[in-house]
Design a protein around this motif. Sequence first.
Motif, short mmCIF file in Angstrom:
data_model
loop_
_atom_site.label_atom_id
_atom_site.label_comp_id
_atom_site.label_asym_id
_atom_site.label_seq_id
_atom_site.Cartn_x
_atom_site.Cartn_y
_atom_site.Cartn_z
N GLN A 120 0.83 -1.21 0.00
CA GLN A 120 0.00 0.00 0.00
C GLN A 120 0.86 1.26 0.00
OE1 GLN A 120 -2.83 -0.13 3.20
NE2 GLN A 120 -4.20 -1.53 2.11
N GLU A 121 1.91 1.26 0.81
CA GLU A 121 2.79 2.43 0.86
C GLU A 121 3.53 2.61 -0.47
OE1 GLU A 121 5.33 2.81 4.34
OE2 GLU A 121 3.89 1.62 5.49
N LEU A 122 3.96 1.51 -1.07
CA LEU A 122 4.66 1.59 -2.35
C LEU A 122 3.74 2.11 -3.45
CD1 LEU A 122 7.16 1.12 -4.08
CD2 LEU A 122 6.45 -1.27 -4.33
N ILE A 123 2.53 1.62 -3.51
CA ILE A 123 1.56 2.09 -4.51
C ILE A 123 1.30 3.57 -4.34
CG2 ILE A 123 -0.87 1.92 -5.23
CD1 ILE A 123 -0.63 -1.13 -4.71
N ALA A 124 1.15 4.00 -3.09
CA ALA A 124 0.92 5.43 -2.82
C ALA A 124 2.09 6.27 -3.32
CB ALA A 124 0.68 5.66 -1.33
N LYS A 125 3.31 5.78 -3.10
CA LYS A 125 4.49 6.51 -3.56
C LYS A 125 4.57 6.52 -5.08
CE LYS A 125 7.33 5.97 0.55
NZ LYS A 125 7.40 7.38 0.86
N LEU A 126 4.26 5.40 -5.71
CA LEU A 126 4.31 5.32 -7.17
C LEU A 126 3.25 6.22 -7.82
CD1 LEU A 126 4.86 1.49 -7.64
CD2 LEU A 126 6.52 3.31 -8.07
N ASN A 127 2.11 6.35 -7.17
CA ASN A 127 1.04 7.19 -7.70
C ASN A 127 1.20 8.66 -7.31
OD1 ASN A 127 -0.26 5.04 -8.97
ND2 ASN A 127 -1.47 4.56 -7.16
N GLY A 128 2.11 8.93 -6.39
CA GLY A 128 2.34 10.30 -5.93
C GLY A 128 3.31 11.04 -6.82
N LYS A 129 3.88 12.08 -6.26
CA LYS A 129 4.77 12.94 -7.02
C LYS A 129 6.24 12.73 -6.69
CE LYS A 129 1.30 16.48 -7.65
NZ LYS A 129 0.97 17.90 -7.59
N GLU A 130 6.55 11.64 -5.99
CA GLU A 130 7.95 11.39 -5.64
C GLU A 130 8.73 10.93 -6.86
OE1 GLU A 130 9.04 9.52 -1.94
OE2 GLU A 130 6.94 9.52 -1.33
N ALA A 135 14.25 8.04 -7.78
CA ALA A 135 15.38 7.85 -6.87
C ALA A 135 14.92 7.78 -5.41
CB ALA A 135 16.41 8.96 -7.05
N SER A 136 14.00 8.63 -5.01
CA SER A 136 13.54 8.62 -3.62
C SER A 136 12.71 7.37 -3.32
CB SER A 136 12.75 9.89 -3.28
OG SER A 136 11.54 9.92 -4.00
N ILE A 137 11.97 6.87 -4.31
CA ILE A 137 11.19 5.63 -4.13
C ILE A 137 12.14 4.45 -3.99
CG2 ILE A 137 9.55 4.04 -5.20
CD1 ILE A 137 8.20 6.52 -6.45
N VAL A 138 13.18 4.42 -4.82
CA VAL A 138 14.16 3.34 -4.73
C VAL A 138 14.87 3.38 -3.39
CG1 VAL A 138 16.34 2.47 -5.69
CG2 VAL A 138 14.47 3.13 -7.23
N ARG A 139 15.25 4.55 -2.93
CA ARG A 139 15.92 4.71 -1.63
C ARG A 139 15.00 4.23 -0.50
NH1 ARG A 139 16.13 9.85 -1.42
NH2 ARG A 139 17.68 10.01 -3.07
N TRP A 140 13.73 4.64 -0.53
CA TRP A 140 12.77 4.23 0.48
C TRP A 140 12.60 2.71 0.48
CZ3 TRP A 140 8.07 1.70 -0.13
CH2 TRP A 140 7.29 1.58 1.02
N THR A 141 12.50 2.12 -0.71
CA THR A 141 12.32 0.68 -0.82
C THR A 141 13.53 -0.05 -0.25
OG1 THR A 141 10.98 0.98 -2.81
CG2 THR A 141 11.87 -1.22 -2.43
N ALA A 142 14.73 0.41 -0.58
CA ALA A 142 15.95 -0.21 -0.06
C ALA A 142 15.99 -0.13 1.46
CB ALA A 142 17.18 0.46 -0.66
N GLU A 143 15.59 1.00 2.02
CA GLU A 143 15.57 1.15 3.48
C GLU A 143 14.58 0.19 4.12
OE1 GLU A 143 14.68 5.28 4.02
OE2 GLU A 143 16.68 5.93 3.44
N GLN A 144 13.41 0.03 3.50
CA GLN A 144 12.40 -0.88 4.03
C GLN A 144 12.88 -2.32 4.00
OE1 GLN A 144 9.37 0.13 5.44
NE2 GLN A 144 10.42 2.09 5.23
N VAL A 145 13.51 -2.72 2.89
CA VAL A 145 14.01 -4.09 2.76
C VAL A 145 15.12 -4.34 3.78
CG1 VAL A 145 15.26 -5.65 1.22
CG2 VAL A 145 13.32 -4.32 0.35
N LEU A 146 16.03 -3.39 3.94
CA LEU A 146 17.12 -3.54 4.91
C LEU A 146 16.57 -3.64 6.33
CD1 LEU A 146 20.12 -3.68 5.52
CD2 LEU A 146 20.16 -1.17 5.52
N GLU A 147 15.60 -2.81 6.65
CA GLU A 147 14.99 -2.87 7.99
C GLU A 147 14.33 -4.22 8.23
OE1 GLU A 147 11.49 -0.66 10.60
OE2 GLU A 147 12.13 0.23 8.71
N SER A 148 13.62 -4.72 7.23
CA SER A 148 12.97 -6.02 7.36
C SER A 148 14.00 -7.13 7.53
CB SER A 148 12.11 -6.29 6.12
OG SER A 148 11.54 -7.57 6.19
N TYR A 149 15.09 -7.07 6.78
CA TYR A 149 16.16 -8.04 6.90
C TYR A 149 16.76 -8.03 8.30
CZ TYR A 149 20.77 -10.13 6.28
OH TYR A 149 21.89 -10.89 6.42
#
Length: 65
Positions: A9-19, A22-36
Amino acid sequence: MSYIEQFEQELIAKLNGKEDTASIVRWTAEQVLESYRNGITAGQKGTQVIRKGQSRRRGSFGKAE
């Protein structure tokens, strides 16, 4: 709501937003690292899971008969 559903849901919101991408990729990497890291921490605190039955790693696995 599961972690994956929330992440989706958060990823879809970011993809549909104005970000920007690069910022979406950075956010995704941070989320994956945190989950790991959370998984590693949970594994260290948890108990070992022992399943009944034969191990898939032992036996005549890959040996010619």
